[in-house]
Design a protein around this motif. Structure first.
Motif, PDB file in Angstrom:
ATOM      1  N   LEU A  96       8.590   0.702   3.430  1.00  0.00           N
ATOM      2  CA  LEU A  96       8.067  -0.550   2.910  1.00  0.00           C
ATOM      3  C   LEU A  96       8.746  -0.864   1.583  1.00  0.00           C
ATOM      4  O   LEU A  96       8.831  -0.009   0.705  1.00  0.00           O
ATOM      5  CB  LEU A  96       6.559  -0.459   2.706  1.00  0.00           C
ATOM      6  CG  LEU A  96       5.704  -0.342   3.954  1.00  0.00           C
ATOM      7  CD1 LEU A  96       4.247  -0.173   3.557  1.00  0.00           C
ATOM      8  CD2 LEU A  96       5.863  -1.559   4.820  1.00  0.00           C
ATOM      9  N   SER A  97       9.208  -2.084   1.461  1.00  0.00           N
ATOM     10  CA  SER A  97       9.836  -2.481   0.207  1.00  0.00           C
ATOM     11  C   SER A  97       8.764  -2.793  -0.825  1.00  0.00           C
ATOM     12  O   SER A  97       7.580  -2.923  -0.513  1.00  0.00           O
ATOM     13  CB  SER A  97      10.717  -3.709   0.430  1.00  0.00           C
ATOM     14  OG  SER A  97       9.911  -4.845   0.686  1.00  0.00           O
ATOM     15  N   ALA A 101       3.561  -5.346  -2.553  1.00  0.00           N
ATOM     16  CA  ALA A 101       2.918  -6.336  -3.415  1.00  0.00           C
ATOM     17  C   ALA A 101       2.214  -7.410  -2.585  1.00  0.00           C
ATOM     18  O   ALA A 101       1.116  -7.855  -2.935  1.00  0.00           O
ATOM     19  CB  ALA A 101       3.953  -6.976  -4.336  1.00  0.00           C
ATOM     20  N   ALA A 102       2.820  -7.830  -1.484  1.00  0.00           N
ATOM     21  CA  ALA A 102       2.204  -8.831  -0.618  1.00  0.00           C
ATOM     22  C   ALA A 102       0.936  -8.282   0.031  1.00  0.00           C
ATOM     23  O   ALA A 102      -0.060  -9.007   0.168  1.00  0.00           O
ATOM     24  CB  ALA A 102       3.197  -9.290   0.444  1.00  0.00           C
ATOM     25  N   LEU A 103       0.947  -7.032   0.436  1.00  0.00           N
ATOM     26  CA  LEU A 103      -0.245  -6.429   1.034  1.00  0.00           C
ATOM     27  C   LEU A 103      -1.383  -6.330   0.024  1.00  0.00           C
ATOM     28  O   LEU A 103      -2.542  -6.621   0.345  1.00  0.00           O
ATOM     29  CB  LEU A 103       0.085  -5.047   1.603  1.00  0.00           C
ATOM     30  CG  LEU A 103       0.942  -5.039   2.862  1.00  0.00           C
ATOM     31  CD1 LEU A 103       1.326  -3.608   3.230  1.00  0.00           C
ATOM     32  CD2 LEU A 103       0.215  -5.701   4.008  1.00  0.00           C
ATOM     33  N   ILE A 104      -1.058  -5.931  -1.204  1.00  0.00           N
ATOM     34  CA  ILE A 104      -2.086  -5.850  -2.245  1.00  0.00           C
ATOM     35  C   ILE A 104      -2.647  -7.231  -2.550  1.00  0.00           C
ATOM     36  O   ILE A 104      -3.862  -7.407  -2.700  1.00  0.00           O
ATOM     37  CB  ILE A 104      -1.505  -5.176  -3.505  1.00  0.00           C
ATOM     38  CG1 ILE A 104      -1.222  -3.700  -3.215  1.00  0.00           C
ATOM     39  CG2 ILE A 104      -2.442  -5.330  -4.693  1.00  0.00           C
ATOM     40  CD1 ILE A 104      -0.462  -2.991  -4.303  1.00  0.00           C
ATOM     41  N   ALA A 105      -1.773  -8.238  -2.623  1.00  0.00           N
ATOM     42  CA  ALA A 105      -2.225  -9.600  -2.885  1.00  0.00           C
ATOM     43  C   ALA A 105      -3.098 -10.120  -1.746  1.00  0.00           C
ATOM     44  O   ALA A 105      -4.092 -10.808  -1.978  1.00  0.00           O
ATOM     45  CB  ALA A 105      -1.023 -10.524  -3.093  1.00  0.00           C
TER      46      ALA A 105
END
Length: 68
Positions: A26-27, A32-36
């Motif tokens: 995972l990049s 960051a997108a998953l956390i957001a």
């Protein structure tokens, strides 16, 4: 032309790395997108029904009489 080193192959006189086998990592942007997404979901939908806090109803003081 020299043979490509181990883990590489030659394509049109360029040396290319062989495609990897196995799962992708995972990049940073994906993480960051998953956390957001989790944060946004928790803001809009919530993680479950929270029990409402009991409000303290005013109790009559002991010195007040019930007859008056």
């Amino acid at each position: 032309m020299a043979k490509a080193p181990e883990g590489y192959h030659t394509v049109r006189r360029h040396i290319r790395r062989n495609p990897g086998t196995g799962g992708r990592k995972l990049s940073g942007w994906t993480i960051a997108a998953l956390i957001a997404a989790v944060w946004l979901w928790s803001q809009l939908i919530g993680f479950g029904e929270a029990t409402p806090a009991k409000t303290d109803t005013p109790q009559p003081s002991i010195s007040a009489s019930a007859g008056r």
